[in-house]
Design a protein around this motif. Structure first.
Motif, PDB file in Angstrom:
ATOM      1  N   SER A  41       0.820  -1.209   0.000  1.00 49.99           N
ATOM      2  CA  SER A  41       0.000   0.000   0.000  1.00 49.99           C
ATOM      3  C   SER A  41       0.858   1.265   0.000  1.00 49.99           C
ATOM      4  CB  SER A  41      -0.936   0.011   1.221  1.00 49.99           C
ATOM      5  OG  SER A  41      -1.835  -1.075   1.161  1.00 49.99           O
ATOM      6  N   GLY A  42       2.090   1.153   0.461  1.00 40.60           N
ATOM      7  CA  GLY A  42       2.970   2.320   0.459  1.00 40.60           C
ATOM      8  C   GLY A  42       3.609   2.600  -0.879  1.00 40.60           C
ATOM      9  N   GLY A  43       3.409   1.700  -1.865  1.00 35.00           N
ATOM     10  CA  GLY A  43       4.035   1.911  -3.163  1.00 35.00           C
ATOM     11  C   GLY A  43       3.577   3.191  -3.839  1.00 35.00           C
ATOM     12  N   ALA A  44       2.325   3.577  -3.630  1.00 34.50           N
ATOM     13  CA  ALA A  44       1.809   4.795  -4.254  1.00 34.50           C
ATOM     14  C   ALA A  44       2.369   6.056  -3.607  1.00 34.50           C
ATOM     15  CB  ALA A  44       0.284   4.811  -4.179  1.00 34.50           C
ATOM     16  N   MET A  45       3.039   5.916  -2.448  1.00 38.13           N
ATOM     17  CA  MET A  45       3.614   7.077  -1.766  1.00 38.13           C
ATOM     18  C   MET A  45       5.103   7.234  -2.079  1.00 38.13           C
ATOM     19  SD  MET A  45       2.214   6.135   2.015  1.00 38.13           S
ATOM     20  CE  MET A  45       0.625   5.365   2.291  1.00 38.13           C
ATOM     21  N   LEU A  46       5.726   6.193  -2.652  1.00 40.74           N
ATOM     22  CA  LEU A  46       7.189   6.147  -2.749  1.00 40.74           C
ATOM     23  C   LEU A  46       7.671   6.576  -4.120  1.00 40.74           C
ATOM     24  CD1 LEU A  46       9.820   5.318  -1.282  1.00 40.74           C
ATOM     25  CD2 LEU A  46       9.538   3.047  -2.297  1.00 40.74           C
ATOM     26  N   PRO A  47       8.425   7.679  -4.217  1.00 38.21           N
ATOM     27  CA  PRO A  47       9.036   8.064  -5.499  1.00 38.21           C
ATOM     28  C   PRO A  47      10.129   7.058  -5.873  1.00 38.21           C
ATOM     29  CG  PRO A  47       8.972   9.883  -3.925  1.00 38.21           C
ATOM     30  CD  PRO A  47       8.664   8.633  -3.157  1.00 38.21           C
ATOM     31  N   PRO A  48      10.566   7.041  -7.120  1.00 44.15           N
ATOM     32  CA  PRO A  48      10.217   7.960  -8.199  1.00 44.15           C
ATOM     33  C   PRO A  48       8.965   7.558  -8.971  1.00 44.15           C
ATOM     34  CG  PRO A  48      11.923   6.496  -8.948  1.00 44.15           C
ATOM     35  CD  PRO A  48      11.676   6.147  -7.503  1.00 44.15           C
ATOM     36  N   THR A 106      -3.898  19.809  -9.060  1.00 43.32           N
ATOM     37  CA  THR A 106      -3.244  20.944  -8.394  1.00 43.32           C
ATOM     38  C   THR A 106      -2.414  21.809  -9.330  1.00 43.32           C
ATOM     39  OG1 THR A 106      -1.311  19.606  -7.802  1.00 43.32           O
ATOM     40  CG2 THR A 106      -3.152  19.649  -6.241  1.00 43.32           C
ATOM     41  N   GLY A 107      -1.995  21.232 -10.462  1.00 45.31           N
ATOM     42  CA  GLY A 107      -1.089  21.969 -11.334  1.00 45.31           C
ATOM     43  C   GLY A 107       0.356  21.909 -10.885  1.00 45.31           C
ATOM     44  N   ILE A 108       0.631  21.162  -9.827  1.00 47.08           N
ATOM     45  CA  ILE A 108       2.005  20.970  -9.352  1.00 47.08           C
ATOM     46  C   ILE A 108       2.658  19.881 -10.204  1.00 47.08           C
ATOM     47  CG2 ILE A 108       3.441  20.343  -7.378  1.00 47.08           C
ATOM     48  CD1 ILE A 108       1.152  21.223  -5.561  1.00 47.08           C
ATOM     49  N   SER A 109       3.889  20.101 -10.629  1.00 50.04           N
ATOM     50  CA  SER A 109       4.549  19.123 -11.481  1.00 50.04           C
ATOM     51  C   SER A 109       4.752  17.803 -10.739  1.00 50.04           C
ATOM     52  CB  SER A 109       5.904  19.656 -11.958  1.00 50.04           C
ATOM     53  OG  SER A 109       6.812  19.750 -10.872  1.00 50.04           O
ATOM     54  N   TYR A 110       4.728  16.720 -11.509  1.00 48.52           N
ATOM     55  CA  TYR A 110       4.914  15.394 -10.912  1.00 48.52           C
ATOM     56  C   TYR A 110       6.286  15.285 -10.245  1.00 48.52           C
ATOM     57  CZ  TYR A 110       5.164  10.295 -10.544  1.00 48.52           C
ATOM     58  OH  TYR A 110       5.298   9.018 -10.077  1.00 48.52           O
ATOM     59  N   ALA A 111       7.298  15.909 -10.855  1.00 49.41           N
ATOM     60  CA  ALA A 111       8.640  15.871 -10.263  1.00 49.41           C
ATOM     61  C   ALA A 111       8.654  16.548  -8.896  1.00 49.41           C
ATOM     62  CB  ALA A 111       9.641  16.546 -11.203  1.00 49.41           C
ATOM     63  N   SER A 125       7.785  13.990  -1.608  1.00 46.70           N
ATOM     64  CA  SER A 125       7.325  12.732  -1.004  1.00 46.70           C
ATOM     65  C   SER A 125       8.445  11.811  -0.568  1.00 46.70           C
ATOM     66  CB  SER A 125       6.428  11.978  -2.003  1.00 46.70           C
ATOM     67  OG  SER A 125       5.333  12.760  -2.398  1.00 46.70           O
ATOM     68  N   ILE A 126       9.687  12.153  -0.871  1.00 51.11           N
ATOM     69  CA  ILE A 126      10.798  11.222  -0.614  1.00 51.11           C
ATOM     70  C   ILE A 126      10.923  10.896   0.869  1.00 51.11           C
ATOM     71  CG2 ILE A 126      13.304  10.983  -0.664  1.00 51.11           C
ATOM     72  CD1 ILE A 126      13.333  12.541  -3.262  1.00 51.11           C
ATOM     73  N   LEU A 127      11.090  11.905   1.713  1.00 48.32           N
ATOM     74  CA  LEU A 127      11.351  11.657   3.132  1.00 48.32           C
ATOM     75  C   LEU A 127      10.157  10.998   3.843  1.00 48.32           C
ATOM     76  CD1 LEU A 127      13.386  14.844   4.173  1.00 48.32           C
ATOM     77  CD2 LEU A 127      14.224  12.563   3.578  1.00 48.32           C
ATOM     78  N   PRO A 128       8.913  11.482   3.666  1.00 45.70           N
ATOM     79  CA  PRO A 128       7.801  10.795   4.328  1.00 45.70           C
ATOM     80  C   PRO A 128       7.684   9.331   3.928  1.00 45.70           C
ATOM     81  CG  PRO A 128       7.095  12.942   3.532  1.00 45.70           C
ATOM     82  CD  PRO A 128       8.453  12.709   2.972  1.00 45.70           C
ATOM     83  N   ALA A 129       7.906   9.016   2.646  1.00 43.14           N
ATOM     84  CA  ALA A 129       7.800   7.627   2.198  1.00 43.14           C
ATOM     85  C   ALA A 129       8.886   6.760   2.829  1.00 43.14           C
ATOM     86  CB  ALA A 129       7.885   7.561   0.675  1.00 43.14           C
ATOM     87  N   LEU A 130      10.104   7.282   2.897  1.00 40.98           N
ATOM     88  CA  LEU A 130      11.191   6.513   3.515  1.00 40.98           C
ATOM     89  C   LEU A 130      10.922   6.279   5.003  1.00 40.98           C
ATOM     90  CD1 LEU A 130      14.339   8.121   1.825  1.00 40.98           C
ATOM     91  CD2 LEU A 130      13.272   5.918   1.310  1.00 40.98           C
ATOM     92  N   ILE A 131      10.378   7.284   5.682  1.00 43.60           N
ATOM     93  CA  ILE A 131      10.076   7.122   7.101  1.00 43.60           C
ATOM     94  C   ILE A 131       8.933   6.126   7.294  1.00 43.60           C
ATOM     95  CG2 ILE A 131       9.318   8.311   9.197  1.00 43.60           C
ATOM     96  CD1 ILE A 131      10.710  10.803   8.148  1.00 43.60           C
ATOM     97  N   GLY A 136      15.206  10.505 -15.133  1.00 40.24           N
ATOM     98  CA  GLY A 136      15.831  11.587 -15.884  1.00 40.24           C
ATOM     99  C   GLY A 136      14.818  12.460 -16.606  1.00 40.24           C
ATOM    100  N   LEU A 137      13.813  11.831 -17.205  1.00 33.94           N
ATOM    101  CA  LEU A 137      12.784  12.599 -17.905  1.00 33.94           C
ATOM    102  C   LEU A 137      11.935  13.411 -16.921  1.00 33.94           C
ATOM    103  CD1 LEU A 137      11.654   9.937 -20.528  1.00 33.94           C
ATOM    104  CD2 LEU A 137      12.961  12.020 -20.973  1.00 33.94           C
ATOM    105  N   LEU A 138      11.669  12.832 -15.743  1.00 36.19           N
ATOM    106  CA  LEU A 138      10.920  13.576 -14.739  1.00 36.19           C
ATOM    107  C   LEU A 138      11.682  14.810 -14.277  1.00 36.19           C
ATOM    108  CD1 LEU A 138       9.394  10.802 -12.427  1.00 36.19           C
ATOM    109  CD2 LEU A 138       8.139  12.411 -13.851  1.00 36.19           C
ATOM    110  N   VAL A 139      12.972  14.619 -13.984  1.00 39.82           N
ATOM    111  CA  VAL A 139      13.792  15.727 -13.513  1.00 39.82           C
ATOM    112  C   VAL A 139      13.918  16.800 -14.597  1.00 39.82           C
ATOM    113  CG1 VAL A 139      16.105  16.373 -12.750  1.00 39.82           C
ATOM    114  CG2 VAL A 139      15.050  14.295 -11.880  1.00 39.82           C
ATOM    115  N   ALA A 140      13.933  16.360 -15.867  1.00 42.60           N
ATOM    116  CA  ALA A 140      14.045  17.312 -16.981  1.00 42.60           C
ATOM    117  C   ALA A 140      12.784  18.138 -17.161  1.00 42.60           C
ATOM    118  CB  ALA A 140      14.377  16.567 -18.267  1.00 42.60           C
TER     119      ALA A 140
END
Length: 381
Positions: free
Chosen positions: A20-27, A40-45, A51-57, A105-109
């Motif tokens: 269930s946590g897979g949907a929270m974990l980048p990338p 929201t209009g916020i980019s996926y990247a 989301s990196i730190l909350p998912a790892l915790i 790489g494409l996400l970061v770009a």
């Protein structure tokens, strides 16, 4: 896990909670993150970065409880001949990481999610040609497309139905009435409103797919949290994303538990309590990053590090309070209540309260470790 002696109910709960946590974990987050980006209009990247730190915790808290349980029951490691060294795994399977690298790489770009998905798919196809047994030709490509469409049908149906519901809500002006109802029940206070919102999302998740739960939450709850209290958009929608995902393991209707129970060969209802216990970090993390945006990589490096340390401490206290023991040492009920109180106090945005709660909780764990008596546990329990 069952072959190593882990009871079926525990094995199924671990699988359901981790999945269930897979949907929270980048990338590669779930479909909910792409929907969140569209709403929201916020980019996926940017969503992935936040989301990196909350998912790892979240996964740290699961590991902490699973490891503590294994120590308590003296569960063994895998046989040495079944443990694959990292070097050998990378030597034989390094090519499988290249499509993931292309996707990141494409996400970061800054490319759009559709372009990113197409680019990562093209990378998979090209790389398959270097391994003839798994090469993707025209026939296999058509089969892949067919399988993908088949798997997307339930998601498309759920999202389309949720869209119809959202349209009906907007036309009937029910969103404003729902906002009024939430404010009335919560007395116009922030914390009760957040608790009611979390309960509402969990109730929506009883039988509904995660994307549909999130979309409903975005339509009904986001206006309350954003308009009435002025909470930041990123944190509000991540709050709803987390509870939409965790609704899949929350009784009484936990769709992920039913899937894991079928695989483990156990009654799905037996998985619920242990799955919720394992996911305790996920239930409290959304409240933490709403008040402490440093956990979402916002702010100075020192502030981000500060939020990370306190969030880890918060999940540690909550996990041991839920489980009731530290290794082979039992934690008395009064100390468990105090530990959980420290975890709740750590959510506060005030540094002095958070620091005091962290120090007090750490002192309780040190006391249990130094003064507690190890107890023998029945391995078959």
């Amino acid at each position: 896990m069952k072959k190593m002696g882990v009871p079926a109910a525990r094995a199924g709960a671990i699988e359901a909670t981790a999945s269930s946590g897979g949907a929270m974990l980048p990338p590669v987050m779930g479909a909910v993150a792409f929907i969140m980006s569209d709403i929201t209009g916020i980019s996926y990247a940017s969503i992935c970065w936040a989301s990196i730190l909350p998912a790892l915790i979240y996964y740290y808290s699961i590991y902490l409880l699973v490891h503590n349980e294994a120590v308590r029951h003296a569960e063994p490691r895998l046989p040495e001949d079944q443990i694959v060294p990292l070097g050998r795994a990378l030597a034989s399977g390094w090519r499988h990481l290249l499509p993931l690298g292309a996707l990141i790489g494409l996400l970061v770009a800054g490319y759009t999610p559709v372009y990113v998905a197409a680019g990562a798919t093209a990378a998979v196809i090209v790389l398959s040609w270097f391994h003839p047994p798994t090469a993707i030709g025209p026939r296999r490509f058509v089969e892949c497309c067919t399988d993908t469409i088949t798997q997307l049908v339930p998601l498309v149906g759920a999202v389309a139905a949720a869209g119809v519901v959202i349209g009906a809500i907007e036309i009937a002006a029910l969103a404003g009435k729902f906002t009024l109802l939430i404010n009335l029940l919560a007395g116009g206070l922030l914390v009760p409103t957040l608790l009611l919102s979390a309960v509402f999302l969990v109730l929506l998740g009883m039988g509904m797919p995660t994307p549909a739960v999130y979309i409903m939450g975005a339509a009904l709850l986001a206006p309350v949290l954003r308009g009435a209290f002025g909470l930041p958009e990123m944190q509000v929608h991540l709050f709803m994303l987390y509870f939409a995902c965790l609704s899949a393991i929350t009784p009484p209707v936990a769709v992920a538990n039913f899937a894991a129970g079928a695989i483990a060969g156990v009654n799905p209802m037996a998985l619920g309590p242990y799955a919720v216990k394992l996911a305790i970090g996920g239930f409290i993390l959304p409240f933490y990053f709403l008040f402490n945006p440093g956990l979402n990589m916002q702010g100075s490096a020192f502030y981000i590090l500060e939020c990370l340390v306190f969030a880890v401490a918060m999940c540690t206290f909550a996990s041991f309070a839920m489980q009731g023991y530290l290794g082979l040492r039992s934690i008395a009920w009064p100390l468990r209540f105090l530990l959980f109180g420290c975890a709740i106090a750590t959510v506060s945005p005030r540094f002095d309260i958070t620091l005091a709660a962290t120090l007090f909780g750490s002192a309780i764990l040190a006391f249990v470790y130094l003064r507690g008596r190890p107890t023998q546990v029945d391995v078959s329990a």
